[in-house]
Design an enzyme around this catalytic site. Structure first.
Site, mmCIF file in Angstrom:
data_model
loop_
_atom_site.group_PDB
_atom_site.id
_atom_site.type_symbol
_atom_site.label_atom_id
_atom_site.label_comp_id
_atom_site.label_asym_id
_atom_site.label_seq_id
_atom_site.Cartn_x
_atom_site.Cartn_y
_atom_site.Cartn_z
ATOM 1 N N GLU A 1 -22.020 5.104 54.453
ATOM 2 C CA GLU A 1 -21.602 4.662 53.108
ATOM 3 C C GLU A 1 -20.367 3.764 53.192
ATOM 4 O OE1 GLU A 1 -22.239 3.966 50.045
ATOM 5 O OE2 GLU A 1 -22.126 5.832 48.913
ATOM 6 N N THR B 1 -19.979 -3.008 45.326
ATOM 7 C CA THR B 1 -19.050 -1.889 45.119
ATOM 8 C C THR B 1 -17.637 -2.292 45.513
ATOM 9 O OG1 THR B 1 -20.786 -0.282 45.495
ATOM 10 C CG2 THR B 1 -18.552 0.492 45.808
HETATM 11 N N1 HSE Z 1 -17.428 6.122 43.059
HETATM 12 C C1 HSE Z 1 -17.902 4.884 43.565
HETATM 13 C C2 HSE Z 1 -17.355 3.775 42.706
HETATM 14 C C3 HSE Z 1 -19.395 4.884 43.534
HETATM 15 O O1 HSE Z 1 -17.476 3.876 41.486
HETATM 16 O O2 HSE Z 1 -16.799 2.817 43.231
HETATM 17 C C4 HSE Z 1 -20.007 3.635 44.055
HETATM 18 O O3 HSE Z 1 -20.235 3.705 45.412
#
Ligand code: HSE
Length: 329
Positions: A150, A203
């Site tokens: 990830e 992201t």
């Molecule tokens: N918690 C993460 C974000 C989830 O909102 O950036 C996305 O990978």
């Protein structure tokens, strides 16, 4: 899955004493997930039922991890550059075995969609490998391996998509180091409706626009909402779920990246959704509803708003998947 003593091989200290299964190949379904769930940025997530990737993991004589087939999206074959490959390597490096693994990826979740595309890849490889070697690792350990994959995609180590993909249902990542995942109950009648506008939001980019500091008054609102959401999920209190699904910290910044976000959110809540928010880092928008009929009604509301734009979209209605990643054959 049956274990076969005659084929047992000892492995690393982490996996001492386990037995290798005779099965050499496994096909798995690795689900999409919704991270953050409005008030739980980076810690809360839930698992979807009918949206996800398929992967085939195969034990081979040659040592190492090899990505041999990718369908659906253009992703790297080089193990060290592929999310599924990196998480697989994190597990493989703890093993002391004279065999390796091939990974085939049948990708349905578009990268950058906000419904845990990289998490599904990261989880699928380690789950499948673990099954093939007799399940020496528990779900928390698998999450730790998957975090490495990830991190390749999102440039930071977080597990709010990984944990629900592995554990199913709702999860809260209490801490990443050491990793502690809490499984939160799922009320029986809870459904999600997710719209995925076909624009890509990376992201890493949607994290970069977030402020480094938060007002104390916003922090108070946010942790009150997260606490009450957890309580509401435990008690099956749909009204409390509704009043808890509110994000005053992240959504005000990220929603600007998502066309028609405010309109979709307002119309969904007006039509009876318990709440609406950004799924993960976007651009997908999720809503939660009590009952499938209500969730289908929200689907219509969402698609009516996007149909008049020139933006393509996918839309899904899903019961919350309490099982998580699973074997298909
Ligand atoms: N918690 C993460 C974000 C989830 O909102 O950036 C996305 O990978």
């Amino acid at each position: 899955m049956e274990l076969h003593k005659e084929s047992s091989i000892s492995c690393s200290s982490a996996a001492e004493g386990y037995l290798i299964d005779k099965m050499n190949e496994i096909k798995i379904f690795s689900p999409a997930t919704v991270a953050n769930v409005s008030c739980g940025f980076d810690v809360m997530g839930f698992c979807l039922d009918n949206v996800g990737d398929e992967m085939v993991i195969r034990k081979i004589d040659k040592k190492g991890i090899f990505i041999t087939h990718i369908e659906g999206f253009d992703l790297p074959y080089k193990t060290e550059l592929n999310v599924a490959g990196v998480s697989a390597l994190a597990m493989y490096d703890t093993l002391d075995v004279d065999f390796g693994f091939e990974i085939e990826i049948y990708k349905n979740i578009k990268p950058g969609s906000g419904i845990g595309s990289s998490a599904a890849s990261a989880v699928g490889s380690v789950f499948g490998m673990n099954e093939l070697i007799g399940r020496p690792f528990d779900k928390t350990q698998l999450t730790e391996f998957a975090i490495k994959g990830e991190a390749l995609a999102s440039k930071c180590e977080h597990a709010d998509n990984l944990a629900p993909a592995l554990f199913g249902g709702f999860t809260l990542v209490k801490s990443v180091a050491p990793l502690q995942v809490l499984e939160i109950p799922t009320p029986d009648d809870l459904y999600a409706t997710i719209i995925h506008p076909q624009i890509e939001i990376k992201t890493s980019e949607s994290r970069a626009i977030l402020p480094k500091q938060v007002d104390l008054s916003d922090a108070i609102t946010q942790w009150a909402n997260l606490g009450s959401l957890i309580h509401a999920l435990h008690t099956g209190d749909y009204d409390l779920i509704k009043s808890s699904l509110n994000d005053v910290v992240v959504e005000p910044h990220r929603s600007k990246l998502i066309p028609l976000f405010d309109k979709v959110k307002t119309a969904s809540i007006d039509a009876g959704a318990l709440g609406a928010g950004i799924s993960g880092s976007g651009p997908s928008i999720f809503t939660l509803s009590k009952g499938q009929e209500q969730a289908e009604k929200i689907k219509e509301v969402m698609q009516n708003i996007y149909t008049v734009t020139d933006i393509d979209f996918d839309i899904h209605v899903s019961k919350i998947n309490t099982e998580g990643v699973k074997i298909l054959n």
